[in-house]
Every structure is written in C-alpha cells, then in structure tokens.
Design a protein around this motif. Structure first.
Motif, PDB file in Angstrom:
ATOM      1  N   GLU A   1      -5.262  -6.099 -20.918  1.00  0.00           N
ATOM      2  CA  GLU A   1      -6.358  -5.593 -21.335  1.00  0.00           C
ATOM      3  C   GLU A   1      -7.172  -5.122 -20.288  1.00  0.00           C
ATOM      4  N   ILE A   2      -7.494  -3.857 -20.270  1.00  0.00           N
ATOM      5  CA  ILE A   2      -8.323  -3.180 -18.977  1.00  0.00           C
ATOM      6  C   ILE A   2      -9.544  -3.600 -18.596  1.00  0.00           C
ATOM      7  N   ASP A   3      -9.877  -4.085 -17.290  1.00  0.00           N
ATOM      8  CA  ASP A   3     -11.077  -4.525 -17.045  1.00  0.00           C
ATOM      9  C   ASP A   3     -11.352  -4.183 -15.487  1.00  0.00           C
ATOM     10  N   ALA A   4     -12.076  -4.871 -14.878  1.00  0.00           N
ATOM     11  CA  ALA A   4     -12.466  -4.419 -13.526  1.00  0.00           C
ATOM     12  C   ALA A   4     -11.353  -4.873 -12.650  1.00  0.00           C
ATOM     13  N   THR A   5     -10.451  -5.723 -12.855  1.00  0.00           N
ATOM     14  CA  THR A   5      -9.464  -6.220 -11.827  1.00  0.00           C
ATOM     15  C   THR A   5      -7.914  -5.833 -12.630  1.00  0.00           C
ATOM     16  N   HIS A   6      -7.766  -5.212 -13.804  1.00  0.00           N
ATOM     17  CA  HIS A   6      -6.685  -5.279 -14.512  1.00  0.00           C
ATOM     18  C   HIS A   6      -6.371  -3.744 -15.024  1.00  0.00           C
ATOM     19  N   TYR A   7      -5.324  -3.134 -15.300  1.00  0.00           N
ATOM     20  CA  TYR A   7      -5.137  -1.911 -15.567  1.00  0.00           C
ATOM     21  C   TYR A   7      -3.680  -1.997 -16.298  1.00  0.00           C
ATOM     22  N   ALA A   8      -3.388  -1.215 -17.252  1.00  0.00           N
ATOM     23  CA  ALA A   8      -2.089  -1.203 -17.990  1.00  0.00           C
ATOM     24  C   ALA A   8      -1.017  -0.625 -17.032  1.00  0.00           C
ATOM     25  N   MET A   9      -1.160   0.499 -16.121  1.00  0.00           N
ATOM     26  CA  MET A   9      -0.251   0.856 -15.077  1.00  0.00           C
ATOM     27  C   MET A   9      -1.094   0.590 -13.703  1.00  0.00           C
ATOM     28  N   PHE A  10      -0.181   0.193 -12.832  1.00  0.00           N
ATOM     29  CA  PHE A  10      -0.582  -0.283 -11.483  1.00  0.00           C
ATOM     30  C   PHE A  10       0.592  -0.065 -10.711  1.00  0.00           C
TER      31      PHE A  10
END
Length: 354
Positions: free
Chosen positions: A226-235
C-alpha cells in the motif's frame, strides 16, 4: 505524519517554500505577458506593485516564509528566493522594454538582434535515486565489493526456493507478489514474477562462481505494498553478499556501520535488532535514527546453510553474510525528504534541487 508535525512546530518545509516561489513566478509571468499584449504601461505598473512592491508585494509576503524554514534549509531557500526575485525583475524589465517601444509583441520581435548568441537550452541531470545508486556502488567498491546485475523477471527457484523460502511461506502468497501469466523459461521452472528482492542476483552469481565472493547488486524490485509516505509498489534495493572462510556476524556489523557512516555521515546512529529471514540465520533488522525515531532500512544476517547447499557450496567449508537495504530510504534520509512519493511524481521543480 511528517507534514502534520511540521505544521504543529511552526516550521515551513523547504519543499513548501520553494513551491510558493515557483507558483509566484508562474502567475507573474502570465500577468506581465497580459501587460505586453495590452501595450499598457498602467497595467504594467500595477503588476509591478502587485509582485515587487516594497510594502505589500507578493514577493515580500512570500519572503516572510524564509524565517520559518529550518536552519539547515535556509541556505538553499535563500538562494532560491534570490533567483526568483531576479527573475521577477527580469520579467518586469522585459515587459517595460517592449511596451516602451510602443508595439507590443511586434515591438519585441523587431527588437530581436539575430547576431546575438541563442539561449542555452536547459539540460537535465540524473534523478536523485540514480545519484544515490552510483554513490552506493562507489562506497561498496572501495570496500572491495563488485557490482553485479540480474533480471527483473524471475522464476520461483531464484526468487524463493533457492533462498530457502518454501511453498507454504507467506512471502509466496499471490497477493504479496506480482506474478505474470506467462510460461516459465527460468532455471528451476515454476511461475514467473517480478522479482520481490535483489537477493535473486546473489543466487545467480553463486550458481556460476566459487568462493570467495564479494558482490553488491542494486536494482528495482516489486511488491504490491500500500503506497504511503515510506512505501511504494516499486522501489530499489542494494543487496550485499560476502562468502568466504571464517566469515562472522562481526564482519557483517562492521561493514554495515562503515557503509552507513560513509553515506549518511559519521554522526549517523544505526542499531541491529534480532529478526527472522528464511535465507539468513541468525538474522537482524537494521534501523537508522531519523527525525527522533527509528526507521527500518534493511535486513541482514549470516547466509543460511540451506542457501549455500542450494547453490552447491559446502556450509562446513565456507560461511557468509548478506544484507538488503532500501535505496529510497537512504536517499530520503540523506536529503531530508519525508515522502517517498516525491521521488516518483515527476515534478521537475522538486527534482531540480538535487
């Protein structure tokens, strides 16, 4: 969370201050252009007062925000403010020159001197994540680690099985991975998926090389977070692997501390917490101190004997350590970025700072 905290402390973020300046230039450009189109000195003077007025001009109002920017961001904020001030003065002077000629845009065209050199085109630069990756490669290269790469589409064997992640493990849940509806072509068969970790590169290297091995792999990984301030689906991840005789946990901790201080500065605080990963035993989580709290930026541990056996190594003869760290979190910590989404929304005004 970080944005709300900023509001409560009365401090304006550097990003917000720069956005105000950029918006000011954009609206001012439109107003001065309107004055040129109207060939009206009165409108021009009204626009000058509105934006450059010494008492109540919009530039003066935005300048008040400079005092709310944090001390460490003031040099960058002040530099940008001066650039915007000069730009507004240039817009006014250009408009005044055209209107004084008495012919609006036509006068501007007639005033063009074709013998003057052209305007130098704006050149871009590397994205902050790419800059971070290059610097991390350089740091690990000085520690004796060679950079390697691998495919982003993987099979079950390299992404899970060779890493001691059994079929029933939650990490293999279809809801936690990006599986592809294509026939398998990778070694070991099974489903194809977008790799969820760059540890797959370590397996591929060990399958083809004998110890000693000292490598680091950097690249994109994919997880349906789940995309939020510290997570992204691609990193992006940086994965390190060292396999040799008599490698210990002390070697791992020494390398990670040296790595962190080299990139984040000598005053960086990191800590190790006991954890569990199928491919390392014992395992630790690695945290760094950021904005008065601890933020996880990777996992590490001693390579599990089952992983060594999967690639044909004898765990009685060699040992090793491995670590995986988040590139975006290192980049954010280095530059004081409080939301990972800023790195991916293609806002050139934001990215131009780096």
């Amino acid at each position: 969370m970080f944005h709300e905290r900023t509001k409560l402390t009365g401090i304006m973020s550097l990003n917000d201050f720069i956005k105000q300046l950029d918006d000011l230039v954009e609206t001012a450009s439109t107003r001065f252009e309107d004055a040129i189109n109207a060939v009206d000195q009165e409108i021009l003077e009204e626009t000058r007062v509105e934006y450059l007025g010494a008492k109540s001009g919009k530039l003066k109002e935005v300048q008040k925000g400079l005092g709310k920017v944090s001390k460490e961001d003031k040099p960058v904020a002040g530099k940008r403010f001066n650039e915007v001030k000069n730009r507004l003065e240039e817009l006014f002077q250009s408009a005044a020159d055209v209107i004084t000629g008495g012919s609006g845009k036509k006068g501007k065209a007639e005033a063009l001197d074709v013998t003057l050199p052209g305007n130098r085109p704006r050149l871009g630069h590397m994205h902050p994540i790419t800059q971070t990756i290059d610097e991390l490669k350089d740091i690990m290269g000085r520690l004796g680690f060679s950079a390697v790469e691998g495919p982003e589409i993987e099979d079950d064997w390299h992404n899970f099985e060779a890493l001691n992640i059994p079929l029933e493990h939650p990490a293999r849940d279809p809801l936690d991975n990006f599986y592809l509806n294509v026939a398998s072509t990778g070694t070991g068969g099974g489903n194809q998926l977008m790799r969820s970790q760059t540890s797959t590169v370590q397996i591929r290297v060990m399958e083809n090389e004998k110890p000693p091995i000292r490598i680091v792999s950097l690249g994109r990984v994919y997880r349906p977070d789940e995309i939020d301030a510290t997570h992204y689906a691609m990193f992006h991840q940086i994965e390190g692997l060292l396999v040799d005789t008599n490698v210990t946990m002390a070697d791992l901790k020494y390398v990670l501390r040296l790595f962190a201080s080299s990139y984040l500065g000598q005053d960086v605080e990191i800590r190790f917490r006991p954890s569990f990963f199928p491919f390392t035993e014992p395992s630790v989580e690695v945290d760094m101190r950021w904005q008065d709290t601890w933020l996880e930026f990777g996992g590490a541990g001693m390579v599990d004997p089952n992983v060594l056996k999967a690639v044909g190594y004898d765990p009685d003869e060699v040992t090793g350590f491995a670590f995986g760290l988040g590139v975006e979190r290192l980049c954010m910590r280095r530059h004081g970025i409080n939301d990972i989404r800023y790195l991916y929304d293609s806002n050139t005004k934001f990215l131009a700072q780096f």
